[in-house]
Every structure is written in structure tokens, then in C-alpha cells.
Design a protein around this motif. Sequence first.
Motif, PDB file in Angstrom:
ATOM      1  N   TYR A   1       0.821  -1.209   0.000  1.00  0.00           N
ATOM      2  CA  TYR A   1       0.000   0.000   0.000  1.00  0.00           C
ATOM      3  C   TYR A   1       0.857   1.262   0.000  1.00  0.00           C
ATOM      4  CZ  TYR A   1      -4.189  -2.776   0.756  1.00  0.00           C
ATOM      5  OH  TYR A   1      -5.214  -3.670   0.608  1.00  0.00           O
ATOM      6  N   ASP A   2       0.287   2.340  -0.569  1.00  0.00           N
ATOM      7  CA  ASP A   2       1.002   3.602  -0.690  1.00  0.00           C
ATOM      8  C   ASP A   2       0.495   4.619   0.338  1.00  0.00           C
ATOM      9  OD1 ASP A   2      -1.465   4.429  -1.685  1.00  0.00           O
ATOM     10  OD2 ASP A   2      -0.787   4.562  -3.770  1.00  0.00           O
ATOM     11  N   HIS A   3       0.588   5.904   0.033  1.00  0.00           N
ATOM     12  CA  HIS A   3       0.250   6.983   0.970  1.00  0.00           C
ATOM     13  C   HIS A   3      -1.144   7.553   0.721  1.00  0.00           C
ATOM     14  CE1 HIS A   3       1.763   9.849   3.979  1.00  0.00           C
ATOM     15  NE2 HIS A   3       1.222  10.839   3.304  1.00  0.00           N
ATOM     16  N   SER A   4      -1.871   7.010  -0.235  1.00  0.00           N
ATOM     17  CA  SER A   4      -3.084   7.641  -0.734  1.00  0.00           C
ATOM     18  C   SER A   4      -4.332   7.232   0.039  1.00  0.00           C
ATOM     19  CB  SER A   4      -3.283   7.278  -2.206  1.00  0.00           C
ATOM     20  OG  SER A   4      -3.694   5.916  -2.320  1.00  0.00           O
ATOM     21  N   TYR A   5      -5.467   7.775  -0.406  1.00  0.00           N
ATOM     22  CA  TYR A   5      -6.745   7.397   0.198  1.00  0.00           C
ATOM     23  C   TYR A   5      -7.188   5.993  -0.209  1.00  0.00           C
ATOM     24  CZ  TYR A   5      -7.809  11.497   2.890  1.00  0.00           C
ATOM     25  OH  TYR A   5      -7.791  12.462   3.866  1.00  0.00           O
ATOM     26  N   PHE A   6      -6.576   5.407  -1.223  1.00  0.00           N
ATOM     27  CA  PHE A   6      -6.826   3.986  -1.489  1.00  0.00           C
ATOM     28  C   PHE A   6      -6.341   3.167  -0.287  1.00  0.00           C
ATOM     29  CE2 PHE A   6      -6.261   5.727  -5.851  1.00  0.00           C
ATOM     30  CZ  PHE A   6      -7.540   5.471  -6.329  1.00  0.00           C
ATOM     31  N   PHE A   7      -5.209   3.547   0.257  1.00  0.00           N
ATOM     32  CA  PHE A   7      -4.663   2.914   1.463  1.00  0.00           C
ATOM     33  C   PHE A   7      -5.559   3.186   2.672  1.00  0.00           C
ATOM     34  CE2 PHE A   7      -1.860   4.500   5.044  1.00  0.00           C
ATOM     35  CZ  PHE A   7      -1.704   3.282   5.684  1.00  0.00           C
ATOM     36  N   ILE A   8      -5.911   4.435   2.876  1.00  0.00           N
ATOM     37  CA  ILE A   8      -6.714   4.796   4.044  1.00  0.00           C
ATOM     38  C   ILE A   8      -8.057   4.075   4.029  1.00  0.00           C
ATOM     39  CG2 ILE A   8      -7.913   6.698   5.204  1.00  0.00           C
ATOM     40  CD1 ILE A   8      -5.656   8.525   4.142  1.00  0.00           C
ATOM     41  N   SER A   9      -8.751   4.119   2.897  1.00  0.00           N
ATOM     42  CA  SER A   9     -10.080   3.508   2.829  1.00  0.00           C
ATOM     43  C   SER A   9     -10.027   2.001   3.014  1.00  0.00           C
ATOM     44  CB  SER A   9     -10.754   3.865   1.501  1.00  0.00           C
ATOM     45  OG  SER A   9     -10.014   3.372   0.395  1.00  0.00           O
ATOM     46  N   SER A  10      -8.875   1.389   2.713  1.00  0.00           N
ATOM     47  CA  SER A  10      -8.743  -0.055   2.868  1.00  0.00           C
ATOM     48  C   SER A  10      -8.711  -0.484   4.327  1.00  0.00           C
ATOM     49  CB  SER A  10      -7.467  -0.545   2.165  1.00  0.00           C
ATOM     50  OG  SER A  10      -7.534  -0.320   0.773  1.00  0.00           O
TER      51      SER A  10
END
Length: 288
Positions: A262-271
Motif C-alpha cells: 500500500y502507498d500513501h493515498s486514500y486507497f490505502f486509508i479507505s482499505s
Amino acid sequence: MTFTINAEISQFQGKLYKLSHESTSTKTPMDVNVFVPPSSNSKIPVLVYLSGLTCTPNNATEKSFLQYFATKYGFAVVFPDTSPRGAKIEGEDDSWDFGTGAGFYVDATTDPWSKNYNMYSYVHDELPKALAKEFLQLDFENISITGHSMGGFGALSGFLKNPGKYRSVSAFAPISNPSTCQWGEKNFTNYLGNNKEDWYKYDPTHLIADYKHENQPKILIHQGSKDGFYYKDHQLQPEIFVKAAEESGYKGGVDLRVAEGYDHSYFFISSFIEDHAKHHAKYLGLIE
């Protein structure tokens, strides 16, 4: 009314309010989003979500999916802005990682920043008091805090600087030791001056060494393994914070979860946002 309602949006059986008001801390207009879940309870616990560099209250509102879990577990969410806007200070719009969008959740002590860049007082004092007067159902005595990146730093710092105020704390990819990274050095130097002792008053790695309050919940941190700010630029350094917590004897401990790929983005956060929602729901007394 202290706040102007710019939008009232139905979402996940609750209401999302997009608000603005005049701040005494920043001496500028400020935007804030508030999500109120459906509830028959006379008082609803509150989670504060602090966003990262360049963000507004809308980023997390639109991308985190936190409101879905706020309804599921029964807490409200407050999404403050990340800095004053329109203070008209020379240089505040020159770079993305300082000034507008980068208030760093400190109270500036140097000129010309000290007049407006007082995000610490705004987030932890002015805003909750003002919201409590307008949203009588929200229980600001039963409150927790979380955040992402700069906001993760702000959450950890705010929790440790206000012993007993927040029931729990968590963070996504927080700037955990800002006194020793480029983002922290840039912002602390400009906002607080060159004396590093003043920096340490906000640095979570230094604050936890002296934290003695009886409220010592587990601190939950998620970090993406492919976050360039983590493995390449070394802006985040959560392991240093974990070590400081261990050396301090912090009873709750730090649960650092490095998420592979995972990276630093909201794709990471929402996961992983539900893990944080459940973490806070427990300490807010909403689940076992």
C-alpha cells in the motif's frame, strides 16, 4: 448561529454538514465538515479526523468512507481544515508543503505566522467548543482523534499534549518524528523558530517520553510498505515512535501495522478505515 451551513447532504442514513465560520484563533474564515450519524441517543461520541498536507475538509469526507463506519458504530466525525486560508502572508502559497494547506497543527510563535497559523488552538480548543454550542447532541466530553500524514502527526501530538482529553488515538502514515525529517524541519523552523526545544513540545516521539497520565490506550498506526514518504524519503519514521513508546513504558503500547503493497493515498486509508473506526468505537464505549 456561529456556523454557516453551506451544504446539508444525506449520507449513510445520517447528515453531512459542510460549514464555515469566522475563527478567533486564525483570524480567517474556516471550513469544517461534520458528519452526524442517525441516533436516538441524547449524546453521540465524536471522532476528530485531521487531514494531511494540501488537503481540505472535503478530501477525507469524499474518499475515506469513514462516514459509513461512523453510522455503523454510532459516532460523529469532525473534519477540520489543514490551515488558515487567505491570510495574505507573503510566501504562504509558495510551496505545497508549507503555508496554505500545511498549518502543521501547531500554534506559530514567529512573525508573520503567529497572527494566523494557530491550528493547535483551533483544533483542540476553539472548534470543539464552538461545535458543542451548535450541535447539542454531540458529546465533546467523549471524543477521540485520528489523522493521516501531517494529520497523523497532529493526532498523536494532540493526544499526548492533552492528557485525558481524548479517549483514544490512531493514525495513518503519521509524521512520527518531525524534528528529524524535512517536512518537520521546514515547518517547525518557520512556525516555531530555530530552538529545537520548542519543536519537541509538538513532536510525538519526544512527547510520549514524558507522558504519565493514566489514560494510556493502545495507539493504532497503519503504514503502507510502498509509501515513498516512508521507505525512500524517510519523512514518517513510525518505528522511531514505537521505540520511544517502549522506552517510556507507555502501557497501551503502539500497534504498528505495516500494510504490504500500500502507498500513501486514500486507497490505502479507505482499505483500513474500519480497523480505526472499530478501535475508536471500543474506547468511546460503543462496542465491547
